[in-house]
Design a protein around this motif. Sequence first.
Motif, PDB file in Angstrom:
ATOM      1  N   GLN A   1       0.810  -1.232   0.027  1.00 52.53           N
ATOM      2  CA  GLN A   1       0.011   0.028  -0.078  1.00 52.53           C
ATOM      3  C   GLN A   1       0.820   1.351  -0.241  1.00 52.53           C
ATOM      4  O   GLN A   1       0.670   2.270  -0.750  1.00 52.53           O
ATOM      5  CB  GLN A   1      -0.921  -0.033   1.200  1.00 52.53           C
ATOM      6  CG  GLN A   1      -1.757  -1.269   1.264  1.00 52.53           C
ATOM      7  CD  GLN A   1      -2.479  -1.382   2.830  1.00 52.53           C
ATOM      8  OE1 GLN A   1      -1.654  -1.253   3.691  1.00 52.53           O
ATOM      9  NE2 GLN A   1      -3.518  -1.804   2.732  1.00 52.53           N
ATOM     10  N   GLU A   2       1.887   1.087   0.930  1.00 55.00           N
ATOM     11  CA  GLU A   2       2.755   2.458   1.175  1.00 55.00           C
ATOM     12  C   GLU A   2       4.071   2.098   1.169  1.00 55.00           C
ATOM     13  O   GLU A   2       4.667   2.218   2.419  1.00 55.00           O
ATOM     14  CB  GLU A   2       2.295   3.465   2.421  1.00 55.00           C
ATOM     15  CG  GLU A   2       0.687   4.036   2.093  1.00 55.00           C
ATOM     16  CD  GLU A   2       0.356   4.673   3.332  1.00 55.00           C
ATOM     17  OE1 GLU A   2       0.971   5.178   4.104  1.00 55.00           O
ATOM     18  OE2 GLU A   2      -0.834   4.812   3.456  1.00 55.00           O
TER      19      GLU A   2
ATOM     20  N   ASN B   1       6.250   5.821  -0.250  1.00 54.39           N
ATOM     21  CA  ASN B   1       5.031   5.868   0.116  1.00 54.39           C
ATOM     22  C   ASN B   1       4.081   5.677  -0.987  1.00 54.39           C
ATOM     23  O   ASN B   1       2.657   5.878  -0.807  1.00 54.39           O
ATOM     24  CB  ASN B   1       4.464   6.978   1.029  1.00 54.39           C
ATOM     25  CG  ASN B   1       5.356   7.353   2.396  1.00 54.39           C
ATOM     26  OD1 ASN B   1       5.840   6.119   2.903  1.00 54.39           O
ATOM     27  ND2 ASN B   1       5.785   8.388   2.575  1.00 54.39           N
TER      28      ASN B   1
END
Lengths: 159, 584, 422
Positions: free
Chosen positions: C197-198, C202
């Motif tokens: 996701q990150e 990020n």
Amino acid sequence: MKPELEQLAESICAKYDYDAVNLLPILQEIQSHSARNYICEEMARIIAQKLDITESRVYDVITYFSALSSEPRGEIIIQICNSTTCNVNNNRDLIHWFEEELGINVGETTPDNKFTLIFTHCFGACDVSPAVRIDHDVYGMLTREKVKELIAAKRGVVV
Amino acid sequence: MKTVLLTIEKKVTLTIDNETVKVPEGTTVLEAAKIAGIHIPTLCYLKDINKAGACRICLVEANGSLQASCVLPVSEGMVVKTNTPLIRQMRKHILALILANHNSSCPTCIRNNNCELQTLAKELNLREEIFEREYSRHIDDFSPSVVRDDSKCINCGRCVNVCNDVQTVGVLGFVHRSDRTKVAPVYDKSLAELSCINCGQCIVNCPVGALREKDNTDLVWEALADETKHVVVQTAPAVRAALGEEFGLPMGTSVTGKMVAALRRLGFDKVFDTDFAADVTIMEEGTELLDRLNNGGVLPLITSCSPGWIKFCEHKFPELIPHLSSCKSPQNMMGALLKSHYAKMNGLDPKDIVVVSVMPCTAKKFEVQREELEVDGIRDVDISITTRELARMIKEARIEFNRLEDEAFDDFYGDSTGAAVIFGATGGVMEAAIRTVADILTGQDIEEVNYEAVRGVEGIKEAEIQITPELKIKVAVVHGGANVKALMERVLSGEAQYHFIEVMACPGGCVNGGGQPIVPDKVKMETDVRAERAKALYYEDSAILPRRKSHKNPSVQKLYREFLEEPNSSLAHKLLHTTYVNRQ
Amino acid sequence: MKQVHFITELFDKYDGRSLQAYLNVGGFASLQKTIEIGSEAVLTEIDASGLQGRGGAAYPTGKKLRQAQAEKAARKFVVCNADEGEPGTFKDRELLKCNIYQVIEGMVIAGICTQSQEGIIYVREEYTNMHDEIRNAIAECYSHNYLGKNILGSPYNFDLKLFSGAGSYVCGEGFAMCESMEGKSGRPRSKPPYVKQEGFLNLPTLVINTETLSTIVSIIKHGADSFRRYGTEESPGTKLISISGKVNRPGVYEIPFGLTIREIINDLAGGIRNGKKGHFVQIGGASGGILPEWLWDTPYTYEDLAKAGLSVGSGAIVVADEDNSLLDYLKVVQDFFSHESCGKCTPCREGNRQLRFIFERITDGTVTVADYDRLEIVLDVMGKASLCGSGKTEVVPFRTAQRYFPELFLTKESLEAKKAVV
């Protein structure tokens, strides 16, 4: 500020767009220009300035990664693997041979600053274990005689 | 430009120790537990400063797995347990591991009874040391301001984050890895050799005694015991707003009267107020501003009261040195005046006067040692101590602080105004300067003196102030290194244009200085220390002090009339102004 | 069927440095196919193969790719994890050396399947002597449009570059890897959010092992069924193992899952050297479990190793014979972690410090009952409370050693009993 440090840092940082994301390759490249295989405090400060990051971050990264050094080392780095496979394969002799040949203990640098002998962890040469890594090259299946030849060759002496 | 977004806050429902809690999405389990009235223990976590999930003391069981609650976002239907036998045992064992790498010399530690590790050991009911102890023996005490005792460092990383992210000074960092990991200054140098600005924010955010101020109390006791010396003390505005905390009084209690009484009992010959010099600063700096505005001088003019900011500027923005006000800080103006005017008026040899300053600040200790800050070979200020050191002296002298009757500062150098007292909070110098400059330029005694736009804890405050129909000045107030850096970069690029900027190195200004009482993490989770302490100062300004403008201070007026002649006179320049050094 | 050649089909069949040679032996056919049949068909095939991630976590690859695909962001990354740092592991080295073009092909396919346009091959610093050849291979692929814009005339774009590690074991962990690529020390972040996701910058990041990528290419080429011909129901397919230590023919072998440890040692690696008796193996790297000689008939599968308290891990098998002391071995393992742990979280940093003390005393004979109590506590805390997988799994070699060699660490009782006798 030493102009030659400034120039080197400038050319390398410029190549990486002064982007701190590239700190690792920048430091590795800068260190590769150091005869003593390290990054001095002044250089770290210059890099921090150019990349607009804190000096402590630069120092952190230099000390964290084992390929980088904040202290001067020998011109040639000899890394003896001290991990599981090489221990199982009795690397004690190998350690001893290198110590004898260089006249220093593991962890030390020869007085002429030519060699630094250190332990390292597995560099993936377990099939030729016990192994050493001299700068970027790997040597395995070593004998007493081969170690002698290897060091002599690195010293530029023909035996 | 601020955009207000109308969003419907999404709520998440979870269970913590069988309690159902509904909190906004993005809340951490630690925060959610707090809302539910459950205080999960923490150590490396510090609100707004450090969120690493590294010490593991705040472990909870979330949906059956152990997780650090300080970094764990809540999720719908999450089941959290904070008090199971496993968690209690884990916490104890983790704490025992930390203690094994810590020099637990509690009774003689500066943080005895105010140590988060000590408190934790007590609260978690750890009754034995389990592991073999090994800790560093290295102490760095070369800096005039900050002492680092590596033996007590527990690698929580709060100082690292404050130094790097909050202050952008970046001299403290993590180095090495595995069990060689430690917090260290750059290249393991002494802080004294680095671009440390001596702000002391590392000290006030350290949970243990690994960072402390360089203690000068012995020097003060020595001076007080020396009968040949005339020992005078001056106290900075922010000290009165926080000293009471050391004696159990609520945050934001102003203790000016008790502080003065205590200082007399300690044996000072005179108890003066740095606020007097703050009023003088406004006269000098206000005049400097008008001069630069009228005569095409270098703008923006940037304040010079904060010695942390000065060193920050000298290291990182030497090209801004011409922008710095040439005014010494109030501390040093006071010292220079005491050793000239005051000495003369009282027939004292300046060499016999010892000027002690009580400051909310550790950088002041460095400032008093600056080469430039002397007049004819006589140091402006001799010894600088922090609010914390003063509290220790009061305790050591067995003075019952809370039972003292209020006393007033000594005459003349104890006279001040509301303008001066607000110097201790971010925006205070700016507000004080505007109050005076506006009066001078309009030739009036303007009644409305509250400039709300420059108050408050917002990192960068900007305002345009219409001083006369012809003159509108653009000002900025900035505090905390990261905000300062961001603003100065904009000033240098020409993107931001101001006439006058107030800078304080510490977040919130002097009330939150590195020399102020240390506030436990639990309190910081609930209170904005900066705002609470500032309230005490704004209260003194609006409700206690009879005058609210520096140029209305009768003693300051007299000082100019009878001694300095006028602001920025040649004598004023000799005594009250200084120069700076490019440290790059 | 001992050694097989499913992933290693092309090993030594072509000059690994030449793109043309790779094409001559049918290289980039899987990429062509991917472009033709589209990502959904490819993912279905990968799902059907039952391939599990070869980095150590054994997460279903199809699922992992689908999760990466589902992430929405303007920039997404695929990172090939070639930071092979587990001691005794050198199979990725062989993949990079003998078959780099297949790895690159796998990267492009992973990019297409997950709609990511940027790829990074994260190669450990220790393999610096191979970096230039990898860079050359990437450049070759660019010049023949196997990388870059509109690959082979398709709508797909994919950029690829090499990133060199700088000497850190923990950087093999997804977040630590991202940190180091961002120019920071390799200290893992806490989860959630996850790397997928990150991750890097990020942004959504798929970190995928070199061997997994190579396997994907072979699966697309030959079909999931031909992959599943090998292995067991729960451990389908083949696996590259690196075997080293006291064996006659150390090296990298591709095996079908299900061979026993003993078969691997005797039939592939030529048996124990000098006719010595076997003692134990460590399987899967530094944090892998210890398996005694009397359990060497255990089949090498995820499920059978799990029953024995072990895992496949990196595919390393380090063989020790009767001359090797297990205590010495464990001390080396501990020393590895004392050198390589990142030092961020308390359990792992302070735990390793305490383990170091305890092993020093075990070695010099001054170990006490209290030390063994401490050992228990340290292993317990590290295994349960560490921030990342490295700390949590570090206890496995010690726990399995305790399990199979209970006499190794004298227990409290036995030590006291011994005292009582004296």
